[in-house]
Motif scaffolding. Sequence first.
Motif, mmCIF file in Angstrom:
data_model
loop_
_atom_site.group_PDB
_atom_site.id
_atom_site.type_symbol
_atom_site.label_atom_id
_atom_site.label_comp_id
_atom_site.label_asym_id
_atom_site.label_seq_id
_atom_site.Cartn_x
_atom_site.Cartn_y
_atom_site.Cartn_z
ATOM 1 N N UNK A 146 1.076 -0.846 -0.079
ATOM 2 C CA UNK A 146 -0.225 0.258 -0.131
ATOM 3 C C UNK A 146 0.972 1.346 0.025
ATOM 4 N N UNK A 147 2.569 1.008 -0.050
ATOM 5 C CA UNK A 147 3.082 2.520 0.409
ATOM 6 C C UNK A 147 4.161 1.983 0.288
ATOM 7 N N UNK A 148 5.554 3.420 0.067
ATOM 8 C CA UNK A 148 6.556 2.775 -0.643
ATOM 9 C C UNK A 148 7.488 2.684 1.056
ATOM 10 N N UNK A 149 8.517 2.066 1.424
ATOM 11 C CA UNK A 149 8.643 1.944 2.092
ATOM 12 C C UNK A 149 10.308 2.817 2.377
ATOM 13 N N UNK A 150 10.903 3.714 2.585
ATOM 14 C CA UNK A 150 11.770 4.697 2.345
ATOM 15 C C UNK A 150 12.561 3.650 2.589
ATOM 16 N N UNK A 151 13.724 3.530 4.147
ATOM 17 C CA UNK A 151 14.807 3.504 4.247
ATOM 18 C C UNK A 151 15.035 1.898 4.506
ATOM 19 N N UNK A 152 16.135 0.759 4.713
ATOM 20 C CA UNK A 152 16.702 -0.363 4.891
ATOM 21 C C UNK A 152 15.618 -0.778 5.563
#
Length: 243
Positions: A146-152
């Motif tokens: 549902x979303x993009x995850x930014x970090x590792x």
Amino acid sequence: MKVHIYRDKAQAGQASALLLAAKIIENPDCVLGMATGSTPLPTYESLVELYNQGIIDFGRVRTFNLDEYVGISRSHEQSYFRFMFDNLFSKINIKPENVAVPNPVSANLQDDCLSYDAAIKAAGGIDIQVLGIGNNGHIAFNEPGRTFTFATHIVELTENTIEANKRFFSSIDDVPKRAITMGIGSIMQAKEIVMIATGEAKAEAVKAMIDGQIDPQCPASILQLHPAVTVFLDEGAAALLSR
Ligand code: GLP
């Protein structure tokens, strides 16, 4: 996005290797982002050839890998650490201390995620990132969602990915269910991106990445917003593109 279509995967691999080689020649201290999977193998073969010919030198190059399965040892045949040494690092003059692959057996995975991004930053960021694409549109192990995850971060692999990767393991039960992966932000911060996709099985994902809307259901579609992406395809992967 600049899109180049080649006759077959060997040619796409050779062309992508030439772009990476040019970066290494231009900046011998460059930081490369590395990918695993079957797709970049021809690229790595061509890089080894260029190294053997004395055209490129990895003596000062540093690398960061995109991702790693959680819970398998680094010596496991299918660990991405082992993959990189078997297919590239052991065949070139890169210094072992200059390569980074997320630790699959860390006691503190969350801290490792933070320190991985910090290490990339401390190295000055990734100059050029190699990417493949999953047939569900994933990049690294950033799965559709549902979303993009930014970090590792740590990710639960989707059934589609477990199914696609079972060919590398003796049974589907042996495929790890979790992975540590650079996030979409970590990838998008690379100064330049080389995306390689080959074979008809990737045609739909490639179409969604290039012609589709930017949507976390196809994580690779975010690359439309990156200012310097070069896509290397073979005829099979390009089959559904409007040209
Ligand atoms: C894996 C990797 C990705 C890779 C993808 C495609 O799950 N985490 O980085 O791009 O699958 O793999 P292949 O190139 O074998 O099709």
